[in-house]
Design an enzyme around this catalytic site. Structure first.
Site, PDB file in Angstrom:
ATOM      1  N   ARG A 124       0.830  -1.200   0.000  1.00  0.00           N
ATOM      2  CA  ARG A 124       0.000   0.000   0.000  1.00  0.00           C
ATOM      3  C   ARG A 124       0.860   1.244   0.000  1.00  0.00           C
ATOM      4  O   ARG A 124       1.940   1.275   0.575  1.00  0.00           O
ATOM      5  CB  ARG A 124      -0.885  -0.006   1.251  1.00  0.00           C
ATOM      6  CG  ARG A 124      -1.771   1.230   1.350  1.00  0.00           C
ATOM      7  CD  ARG A 124      -2.596   1.223   2.603  1.00  0.00           C
ATOM      8  NE  ARG A 124      -1.785   1.571   3.753  1.00  0.00           N
ATOM      9  CZ  ARG A 124      -2.232   1.520   5.002  1.00  0.00           C
ATOM     10  NH1 ARG A 124      -3.454   1.115   5.260  1.00  0.00           N
ATOM     11  NH2 ARG A 124      -1.439   1.850   6.007  1.00  0.00           N
ATOM     12  N   CYS A 134       0.105   5.550   0.702  1.00  0.00           N
ATOM     13  CA  CYS A 134      -0.885   6.514   1.168  1.00  0.00           C
ATOM     14  C   CYS A 134      -0.281   7.901   1.049  1.00  0.00           C
ATOM     15  O   CYS A 134       0.830   8.127   1.536  1.00  0.00           O
ATOM     16  CB  CYS A 134      -1.284   6.206   2.610  1.00  0.00           C
ATOM     17  SG  CYS A 134      -2.580   7.286   3.241  1.00  0.00           S
TER      18      CYS A 134
END
Length: 125
Positions: free
Chosen positions: A103, A105
């Site tokens: 991930r 962000c």
């Protein structure tokens, strides 16, 4: 190349010239999902509700493609305010039992429709 457009009523329709998802050679690319309720097209209020709605929209597209959330290998989360990270992380974590995807962000200046969050994903068959 084997390519299929993924379209579902379980996520809001595209707000521009793009597909909700594209399956190509066993890889599903889910377009960034802002927290629009697919039932009425309206933006849900508050970061918690927006995080859940964006994840549910991603889930709807993934499931329409015949996959599960566990097939997701990479996500990108865009936040209007990086201070929302911990709240979003807690909600996001509830969608992955074990072995969560890679991930990234980021905090960004603006998100379409005035949303506080946008989430995109890549899943593998």
């Amino acid at each position: 190349m084997d390519k299929k457009i993924i379209k579902t009523d379980n996520a809001p329709p595209a707000v521009g010239k793009y597909s909700q998802g594209v399956m190509a050679n066993g890889i599903l690319f889910v377009s960034g999902q802002v927290p629009l309720d697919p039932a009425d097209g309206k933006l849900v209020e508050g970061i918690e509700a927006q995080a859940r709605r964006s994840m549910e929209n991603v889930k709807g597209i993934v499931e329409e493609a015949g996959l599960e959330m566990s097939n997701i290998v990479k996500t990108t989360i865009l936040l209007a305010d990086i201070n929302d990270f911990s709240v979003v992380n807690e909600i996001y974590s509830g969608y992955f039992d074990e072995d969560p995807p890679a991930r990234a962000c980021f905090a960004v200046k603006d998100i379409p429709k005035g949303a506080m969050i946008e989430i995109e994903a890549i899943a593998v068959k």
